[in-house]
Enzyme design. Structure first.
Site, short mmCIF file in Angstrom:
data_model
loop_
_atom_site.label_atom_id
_atom_site.label_comp_id
_atom_site.label_asym_id
_atom_site.label_seq_id
_atom_site.Cartn_x
_atom_site.Cartn_y
_atom_site.Cartn_z
N VAL A 1 7.95 -2.02 7.00
CA VAL A 1 7.57 -0.59 6.55
C VAL A 1 7.91 -0.11 5.66
CG1 VAL A 1 7.92 1.47 8.46
CG2 VAL A 1 7.64 -0.08 9.53
N LYS A 2 7.61 0.78 4.75
CA LYS A 2 7.72 1.38 3.36
C LYS A 2 8.38 2.63 3.91
CE LYS A 2 5.69 0.76 -0.32
NZ LYS A 2 4.88 0.71 -1.42
N CYS A 3 9.97 2.32 3.34
CA CYS A 3 10.55 4.44 3.39
C CYS A 3 11.09 4.69 2.13
CB CYS A 3 11.46 3.57 4.56
SG CYS A 3 11.36 3.59 5.85
N ALA B 1 3.28 -1.01 4.62
CA ALA B 1 2.57 1.12 4.97
C ALA B 1 3.60 1.64 4.65
CB ALA B 1 1.81 0.23 6.33
N THR C 1 0.76 -0.81 -0.05
CA THR C 1 0.36 0.06 -0.11
C THR C 1 0.98 1.27 0.15
OG1 THR C 1 0.16 0.21 2.24
CG2 THR C 1 -1.72 -0.79 1.50
#
Length: 222
Positions: A90-92, A64, A27
């Site tokens: 965790v998307k960075c 996310a 997402t």
């Protein structure tokens, strides 16, 4: 090759899961915005609850994305997101601050997905910082008359050369050929819109053959 679905739409996620081909979900804020009627009424708490509901549908990684730019803020928000469910990744963004956050998460045992990657240099940095996944955006590169799939090939080669465990998620997929080419190149994962997942199953000769079979079956004696 693993298939992720690139959406925040719960109905699409359920439908893809019913096909038996779904391994995870990605997402981002733009995908979340598509399912929200009025963003002003959608709180951060609503966002976290939505991610939790996705995790209940899919037994696999759910990316996310953080919505801040400074490393310290990414770390705080990322730790909060990771606490939602064990499947949260965790998307960075691949920036200097994003690399700092990825390094922190890697040391803390929180899985990360380095996103908005458009060059092999960025992908190399992501792997060295400890990212679990890297997401080259092939469609957006194609949009500016650059070969997005060439980038995937470069990343796969670099990672193979040095044995980096970072998995390549081919993102910004626009059509089935992106998926097939990614598979031929040895990419680990393609994250695919639901519309493209359905296109993967379609072929005109399948439709023609099915029509012929059904016509022949109709004249058989009951």
């Amino acid at each position: 090759m693993k298939f992720f679905i690139d959406t925040a739409n719960l109905d699409e996620i359920r439908s893809a899961a019913e096909l038996g081909v779904l391994d995870g979900v990605t997402t981002n804020p733009s995908l979340i915005a598509k399912i929200v009627g009025d963003p002003s009424n959608f709180t951060y708490g609503d966002f976290k609850e939505h991610i939790r509901r996705i995790c209940e549908i899919v037994d696999g990684p759910v990316s996310a994305e953080v919505t801040c730019l400074k490393a310290e803020e990414m770390i705080a928000q990322g730790e909060d997101l990771a606490a939602i469910h064990e499947n949260v990744v965790v998307k960075c963004p691949l920036t200097i601050d994003g690399l700092k956050a990825i390094k922190h998460f890697s040391a803390s045992g929180i899985r990360t997905n380095a996103t908005l990657v458009f060059s092999p240099n960025q992908a190399l940095l992501a792997a060295k910082a400890g990212a679990d996944y890297v997401s080259p955006f092939v469609g957006r590169l194609d949009d500016i008359s650059t070969d997005g799939m060439e980038l995937v090939e470069q990343i796969v080669t670099i990672y193979d050369n040095y044995g980096y465990p970072t998995e390549v998620i081919v993102a910004s997929v626009r059509h089935p050929q992106h998926v097939v080419t990614a598979a031929m190149m040895g990419a680990d994962i393609a994250t695919i819109p639901y519309s493209v997942i359905k296109q993967l199953a379609n072929h005109p000769l399948t439709d023609a053959g099915l029509t012929k079979f059904m016509d022949d079956a109709a004249v058989m004696k009951k």
